[in-house]
Motif scaffolding. Structure first.
Motif, mmCIF file in Angstrom:
data_model
loop_
_atom_site.group_PDB
_atom_site.id
_atom_site.type_symbol
_atom_site.label_atom_id
_atom_site.label_comp_id
_atom_site.label_asym_id
_atom_site.label_seq_id
_atom_site.Cartn_x
_atom_site.Cartn_y
_atom_site.Cartn_z
ATOM 1 N N SER A 1 -33.842 44.648 36.657
ATOM 2 C CA SER A 1 -34.671 43.469 36.926
ATOM 3 C C SER A 1 -35.981 43.905 37.569
ATOM 4 O O SER A 1 -36.018 44.829 38.386
ATOM 5 N N SER A 2 -37.067 43.231 37.188
ATOM 6 C CA SER A 2 -38.402 43.590 37.647
ATOM 7 C C SER A 2 -39.138 42.353 38.143
ATOM 8 O O SER A 2 -39.371 41.419 37.372
ATOM 9 N N LEU B 1 -36.213 41.001 32.726
ATOM 10 C CA LEU B 1 -35.042 41.867 32.730
ATOM 11 C C LEU B 1 -35.253 42.891 31.620
ATOM 12 O O LEU B 1 -35.312 42.547 30.438
ATOM 13 N N TYR B 2 -35.436 44.152 32.029
ATOM 14 C CA TYR B 2 -35.635 45.251 31.087
ATOM 15 C C TYR B 2 -34.299 45.829 30.647
ATOM 16 O O TYR B 2 -33.321 45.802 31.389
ATOM 17 N N SER C 1 -37.016 47.760 26.375
ATOM 18 C CA SER C 1 -37.220 46.475 25.711
ATOM 19 C C SER C 1 -36.978 45.394 26.763
ATOM 20 O O SER C 1 -36.434 45.673 27.832
ATOM 21 N N ILE C 2 -37.416 44.193 26.457
ATOM 22 C CA ILE C 2 -37.241 43.075 27.389
ATOM 23 C C ILE C 2 -36.114 42.194 26.872
ATOM 24 O O ILE C 2 -36.162 41.721 25.735
ATOM 25 N N LEU C 3 -35.113 41.998 27.711
ATOM 26 C CA LEU C 3 -33.987 41.139 27.353
ATOM 27 C C LEU C 3 -34.283 39.688 27.710
ATOM 28 O O LEU C 3 -33.856 38.771 27.013
ATOM 29 N N ALA C 4 -35.020 39.469 28.803
ATOM 30 C CA ALA C 4 -35.389 38.110 29.233
ATOM 31 C C ALA C 4 -36.687 38.200 30.017
ATOM 32 O O ALA C 4 -36.936 39.178 30.723
ATOM 33 N N ALA D 1 -38.855 36.325 40.313
ATOM 34 C CA ALA D 1 -38.210 37.190 41.306
ATOM 35 C C ALA D 1 -36.741 37.473 40.981
ATOM 36 O O ALA D 1 -35.845 37.165 41.763
ATOM 37 N N PRO D 2 -36.478 38.106 39.809
ATOM 38 C CA PRO D 2 -35.092 38.444 39.468
ATOM 39 C C PRO D 2 -34.570 39.533 40.396
ATOM 40 O O PRO D 2 -35.207 40.563 40.569
ATOM 41 N N ALA D 3 -33.417 39.291 41.002
ATOM 42 C CA ALA D 3 -32.900 40.190 42.034
ATOM 43 C C ALA D 3 -31.731 41.022 41.500
ATOM 44 O O ALA D 3 -31.680 41.356 40.323
ATOM 45 N N ASP D 4 -30.790 41.347 42.388
ATOM 46 C CA ASP D 4 -29.627 42.162 42.020
ATOM 47 C C ASP D 4 -28.865 41.490 40.885
ATOM 48 O O ASP D 4 -28.828 40.272 40.782
ATOM 49 N N LEU D 5 -28.241 42.312 40.063
ATOM 50 C CA LEU D 5 -27.586 41.810 38.861
ATOM 51 C C LEU D 5 -26.070 41.890 38.986
ATOM 52 O O LEU D 5 -25.541 42.763 39.663
ATOM 53 N N GLY D 6 -25.403 40.978 38.293
ATOM 54 C CA GLY D 6 -23.960 41.012 38.174
ATOM 55 C C GLY D 6 -23.591 40.869 36.719
ATOM 56 O O GLY D 6 -24.437 40.558 35.871
#
Length: 111
Positions: free
Chosen positions: A58-59, A65-66, A75-78, A83-88
């Motif tokens: 996430s960036s 979301l790379y 590539s870009i997924l979304a 402010a995309p943070a930690d991912l689950g």
């Protein structure tokens, strides 16, 4: 270390993304640092490794979301993520969980 944020432990290696410098790197069992391809924009926060070896990152800088593909391209997924943070990851439903830090919201992204 560029203000590391997202971290993945895999065997005796650690993979990091840094919020400050926008770098992606791994540290091996001998404490040697290995640079990985740098995404187009920084403010890197979340890091998730998929079963096929690809990394999701996430960036904040890109509001996106790379995907770091297995051929070392991005590539870009979304996009348009504030402010995309930690991912689950929801293994039962095969979807990525992306918290939007500033909006206090959670995005569910099917893979």
């Amino acid at each position: 270390m560029g203000r590391p944020n997202g971290i993945i432990a895999s065997g005796k290696e650690l993979t990091f993304v840094s919020f400050g410098s926008g770098e992606v790197y791994r540290i091996d069992a001998n404490n040697k640092r290995h640079a990985m391809p740098t995404p187009p924009k920084g403010g890197l926060d979340g890091l998730l490794k998929l079963d096929d070896g690809r990394l999701l990152i996430s960036s904040w800088g890109a509001s996106a979301l790379y995907v770091l593909n297995n051929d070392n391209t991005y590539s870009i997924l979304a996009d348009s993520l504030d402010a995309p943070a930690d991912l689950g990851f929801d293994t039962k439903r095969q979807r990525v969980l992306i918290p939007l830090f500033k909006l206090n919201k959670l995005v569910f992204l099917p893979l």
